[in-house]
Design a protein around this motif. Structure first.
Motif, PDB file in Angstrom:
ATOM      1  N   GLN A 544      -1.107   1.937  -2.185  1.00  0.00           N
ATOM      2  CA  GLN A 544      -1.474   2.702  -3.428  1.00  0.00           C
ATOM      3  C   GLN A 544      -0.835   4.074  -3.968  1.00  0.00           C
ATOM      4  OE1 GLN A 544      -5.801   3.859  -3.126  1.00  0.00           O
ATOM      5  NE2 GLN A 544      -5.966   1.381  -2.808  1.00  0.00           N
ATOM      6  N   GLU A 545      -0.291   4.444  -3.168  1.00  0.00           N
ATOM      7  CA  GLU A 545       0.107   5.801  -3.030  1.00  0.00           C
ATOM      8  C   GLU A 545       1.896   5.167  -3.305  1.00  0.00           C
ATOM      9  OE1 GLU A 545       0.265   7.822   0.223  1.00  0.00           O
ATOM     10  OE2 GLU A 545      -1.491   8.781  -0.083  1.00  0.00           O
ATOM     11  N   LYS A 546       2.721   4.516  -2.913  1.00  0.00           N
ATOM     12  CA  LYS A 546       3.607   4.075  -3.291  1.00  0.00           C
ATOM     13  C   LYS A 546       4.221   4.234  -5.739  1.00  0.00           C
ATOM     14  CE  LYS A 546       6.710   2.745  -1.098  1.00  0.00           C
ATOM     15  NZ  LYS A 546       8.094   3.636  -0.321  1.00  0.00           N
ATOM     16  N   LEU A 547       2.444   2.871  -5.444  1.00  0.00           N
ATOM     17  CA  LEU A 547       2.594   1.750  -6.694  1.00  0.00           C
ATOM     18  C   LEU A 547       1.922   3.196  -7.864  1.00  0.00           C
ATOM     19  CD1 LEU A 547       0.172  -0.714  -5.474  1.00  0.00           C
ATOM     20  CD2 LEU A 547       2.910  -0.453  -6.302  1.00  0.00           C
ATOM     21  N   ALA A 548       1.646   4.759  -6.850  1.00  0.00           N
ATOM     22  CA  ALA A 548       1.335   5.505  -7.990  1.00  0.00           C
ATOM     23  C   ALA A 548       2.718   6.512  -8.227  1.00  0.00           C
ATOM     24  CB  ALA A 548       0.087   6.294  -8.023  1.00  0.00           C
ATOM     25  N   GLY A 549       3.650   6.384  -7.711  1.00  0.00           N
ATOM     26  CA  GLY A 549       4.435   7.193  -7.390  1.00  0.00           C
ATOM     27  C   GLY A 549       5.424   6.173  -8.210  1.00  0.00           C
ATOM     28  N   GLY A 550       5.526   4.955  -8.584  1.00  0.00           N
ATOM     29  CA  GLY A 550       6.627   3.868  -9.159  1.00  0.00           C
ATOM     30  C   GLY A 550       7.632   3.689  -8.177  1.00  0.00           C
ATOM     31  N   GLY A 551       7.214   3.379  -6.844  1.00  0.00           N
ATOM     32  CA  GLY A 551       8.652   3.458  -5.535  1.00  0.00           C
ATOM     33  C   GLY A 551       7.850   2.539  -5.348  1.00  0.00           C
ATOM     34  N   GLY A 552       8.909   1.554  -4.674  1.00  0.00           N
ATOM     35  CA  GLY A 552       8.825   0.091  -3.651  1.00  0.00           C
ATOM     36  C   GLY A 552       8.355  -0.978  -4.709  1.00  0.00           C
ATOM     37  N   ASP A 553       8.839  -2.215  -3.741  1.00  0.00           N
ATOM     38  CA  ASP A 553       8.429  -3.024  -4.665  1.00  0.00           C
ATOM     39  C   ASP A 553       6.962  -3.474  -4.800  1.00  0.00           C
ATOM     40  OD1 ASP A 553       7.859  -5.949  -4.347  1.00  0.00           O
ATOM     41  OD2 ASP A 553       9.071  -6.413  -2.401  1.00  0.00           O
ATOM     42  N   GLU A 554       6.542  -3.665  -5.986  1.00  0.00           N
ATOM     43  CA  GLU A 554       5.277  -3.489  -6.579  1.00  0.00           C
ATOM     44  C   GLU A 554       4.578  -5.063  -5.597  1.00  0.00           C
ATOM     45  OE1 GLU A 554       4.713  -3.314 -10.324  1.00  0.00           O
ATOM     46  OE2 GLU A 554       6.178  -1.902 -10.702  1.00  0.00           O
ATOM     47  N   ALA A 555       5.393  -6.159  -5.663  1.00  0.00           N
ATOM     48  CA  ALA A 555       4.873  -7.730  -5.703  1.00  0.00           C
ATOM     49  C   ALA A 555       4.553  -7.611  -4.058  1.00  0.00           C
ATOM     50  CB  ALA A 555       5.864  -8.874  -5.609  1.00  0.00           C
ATOM     51  N   PHE A 556       5.243  -6.832  -3.018  1.00  0.00           N
ATOM     52  CA  PHE A 556       4.692  -6.230  -2.305  1.00  0.00           C
ATOM     53  C   PHE A 556       3.759  -5.387  -1.846  1.00  0.00           C
ATOM     54  CE2 PHE A 556       5.498  -3.763   2.026  1.00  0.00           C
ATOM     55  CZ  PHE A 556       5.424  -4.558   2.964  1.00  0.00           C
ATOM     56  N   LEU A 557       3.533  -4.777  -2.489  1.00  0.00           N
ATOM     57  CA  LEU A 557       2.835  -3.395  -2.303  1.00  0.00           C
ATOM     58  C   LEU A 557       1.734  -4.135  -2.601  1.00  0.00           C
ATOM     59  CD1 LEU A 557       4.604  -0.292  -3.016  1.00  0.00           C
ATOM     60  CD2 LEU A 557       3.497  -0.671  -1.148  1.00  0.00           C
TER      61      LEU A 557
END
Length: 597
Positions: A544-557
């Motif tokens: 959730q923190e990575k998604l909120a920060g706009g980083g990382g692979d959205e599908a993976f997260l």
């Protein structure tokens, strides 16, 4: 032929985003494990496992190991060349001390690499795995001379190691051990006796095999207090420290086994073999437990590893195999039937395997990190807390992950239907190989008894209370976070069940020890579910923190979040059943007279 792809991305997510391993870069070993270095190592390890170890897995299963009349053993076709590649690449020394030729990186990285190798070829990975345990015992309990003599070659991989505990009449109850050690004038001992079930006991992969052997010195007390540990090399070293004359140790036979055929599991006969005491006389179990703890974590990783490769192949098959139509209407309208992955019961099996694997991986890496911190953390309290976690969770990781590993291998086989029963598809090998992990290095029932009978009460219950506090604190800190509610509510309920079960044991086990024995397996799996649920809550928070920060692979997260929710919805509620069985006591379990069976 089955496929395998090392889950490097998932490992990196756990290390970097969940455990935030970079915050320890001021500590020995971690300072050399930068994010780039870690990613490169794991990438290469995954490639090596997939391209070198995995193609030999079915070959090793079919061919097995061959024993000649002179007691020598030949490993399956291709094993020697692959081991040479393993040794030349330095994989065996990844986390070993630089003083003896190792790379000095954290054991956490070695645990991740061990998973990949064990998934790719469990039987083959056992050869260097046993060596790591022997290295740990010599490093912790050996003399300076023994360390200088044996560790460089073992870390290099030119020599391998074993552990020799079990005898025909004596497994877990080592107090019954009969192997004798007779002192010699030069300070050595003559070792005589027979050991069975010795993994990697004899083979053609290395120039020497360093056996660590439990034996009783002549005149020593009976029972476990009279047991000592000895270094017994296959070849006695000459004055230059090189393998010289053949020692009096020989492979009498290779065990005919259900699985892990590529590993030479031997009956070892010791006939006045030259041995050298390691550590103190009559204190051999203390030294051997260093190996045992190392091995138990490694066996837990084997459970995860088999579950992972079985899952990967089940997913591939479920996407390709067409059979029947979706209950909600056709999905592959251009085909005569839908892929079986559309069916809820197939999804149940795939999601169960995935949820256990991803939480199990996080738990293994979390615990391996604790193991590193127990040695190198700057604060004494942090070292103690890390060691407490290791002591408490080691039997849980061994018992729960190997039970789940076998269950998941069977579940993956079920996805294949009839093809899963046929050897060419590889699934039945995974089932056979996974079964041993529940048995060796202390059968899972023994792990459960160790947890309930010893670990819970150790140091006044300090470790379990710290576990309650850590998990409870996380749940409380995130209680008002609506996005975390699907994870924290289930975690809190599971923790409450675990605390109630612990209280019940405190109130009922002392008065009637059978209550502890009857509860032990359920308690081990109850704390295992809470630990796995905690890992899912940590992963959900990080995703959730990575998604909120706009980083990382959205599908993976997003897949992480969905899988974690499945765990909480479908698996975590099992804590209530474990609590119910625990609190029923031992009455009905122990009521029948022996003759009634």
């Amino acid at each position: 032929m089955p496929i395998y792809n090392a889950p490097v991305r998932d490992t990196l997510f756990v290390l970097n985003d969940v455990l935030k391993i970079g915050r320890f870069d001021n500590l020995p070993g971690f300072s050399d494990a930068s994010p780039d270095v870690t990613e490169a190592i794991l990438g290469e390890a995954g490639k090596f496992a997939t391209e070198v170890f995995h193609p030999l897995n079915q070959i090793g299963d079919r061919e097995g190991c061959k024993r000649a009349e002179d007691g020598s053993v030949t490993t399956p076709n291709g094993f020697k060349a692959a081991y040479d590649q393993f040794r030349e690449a330095g994989w065996g020394g990844l986390s070993a001390e630089a003083e003896y030729g190792g790379q000095g990186l954290p054991h956490t990285l070695a645990a991740a690499v061990n998973e990949y190798l064990s998934s790719a070829n469990m039987a083959f990975a056992m050869y260097p795995g046993l060596t790591r345990g022997a290295i740990a015992a010599i490093q912790q309990h050996g003399s300076d001379d023994q360390k200088q003599t044996y560790l460089p070659k073992m870390i290099e991989g030119s020599w391998t190691g074993t552990m020799n505990l079990t005898e025909p009449h004596c497994g877990t109850d080592l107090g019954l051990l009969r192997t004798r050690a007779t002192p010699q004038d030069d300070g050595s001992y003559r070792i005589s006796g027979q050991k069975i079930f010795i993994s990697a006991g004899e083979h053609d992969l290395s120039d020497n095999i360093i056996h660590l052997v439990l034996a009783r010195i002549d005149g020593a007390p009976e029972g476990v207090k009279g047991i000592s540990l000895f270094i017994v090399p296959k070849f006695v070293l000459d004055d230059a420290g090189n393998p010289g004359s053949r020692n009096g140790v020989k492979c009498g036979s290779i065990e005919e086994k259900m699985g892990i055929h590529g590993n030479a599991t031997c009956v070892m006969n010791y006939d006045e073999a030259t041995g050298y005491l390691i550590g103190e006389a009559h204190r051999g179990l203390r030294a051997m437990f260093t190996m045992m703890n190392e091995a138990r974590l490694g066996v837990g990783i084997q459970g995860l590893a088999i579950s992972e490769i079985a899952y990967q192949n089940a997913v591939t098959y479920a996407k390709e195999r067409i059979q029947g139509r979706s209950l909600s209407g056709p999905k592959a309208k251009d085909k005569a039937a839908d892929p079986i992955i559309v069916h809820p019961d197939v999804r149940r099996m795939l999601m169960t395997m995935r949820a256990v694997n991803e939480a199990g991986r996080a738990l293994v890496l979390h615990t391996a990190l604790k193991g590193d911190l127990s040695h190198v953390a700057e604060d004494e309290k942090e070292r103690q807390a890390a060691d407490d976690w290791m002591g408490l969770l080691t039997p849980v990781i061994k018992g729960v992950l190997t039970d789940k590993g076998f269950e998941n291998a069977v579940m993956a086989q079920q996805v294949y239907g009839g093809h899963g029963y046929i050897a060419e598809w590889g699934m039945e090998q995974f089932v056979r190989d996974a079964r041993i992990a529940q048995i060796y290095e202390g059968a899972n029932g023994i792990q459960a008894l160790d947890l309930v009978g010893r670990k819970l009460a150790l140091n006044g219950g300090r470790a379990i209370q710290a576990f309650f506090a850590e998990v409870g604190k996380f749940a409380e800190e995130n209680r008002s976070d609506e996005a975390m509610a699907p994870y924290t509510k289930g975690l809190k309920k599971g923790l409450n069940d675990l605390q109630q079960a612990t209280m019940w044991l405190m109130q009922n086990a002392m008065a009637r020890p059978d209550n502890a024995g009857a509860a032990s397996n359920d308690y081990m799996h109850l704390i295992g579910l809470v630990a796995l649920g905690y890992m899912w809550a940590l992963q959900a928070k990080a995703a959730q923190e990575k998604l909120a920060g706009g980083g990382g692979d959205e599908a993976f997260l997003n897949a992480k979040l969905t899988t974690g929710k499945f765990f909480m919805d479908r698996l975590m509620p099992e804590t209530a059943a474990h609590l119910s069985r625990i609190s029923s006591g031992a009455d009905s379990m122990m009521a029948l007279e022996d003759a009634a069976f």
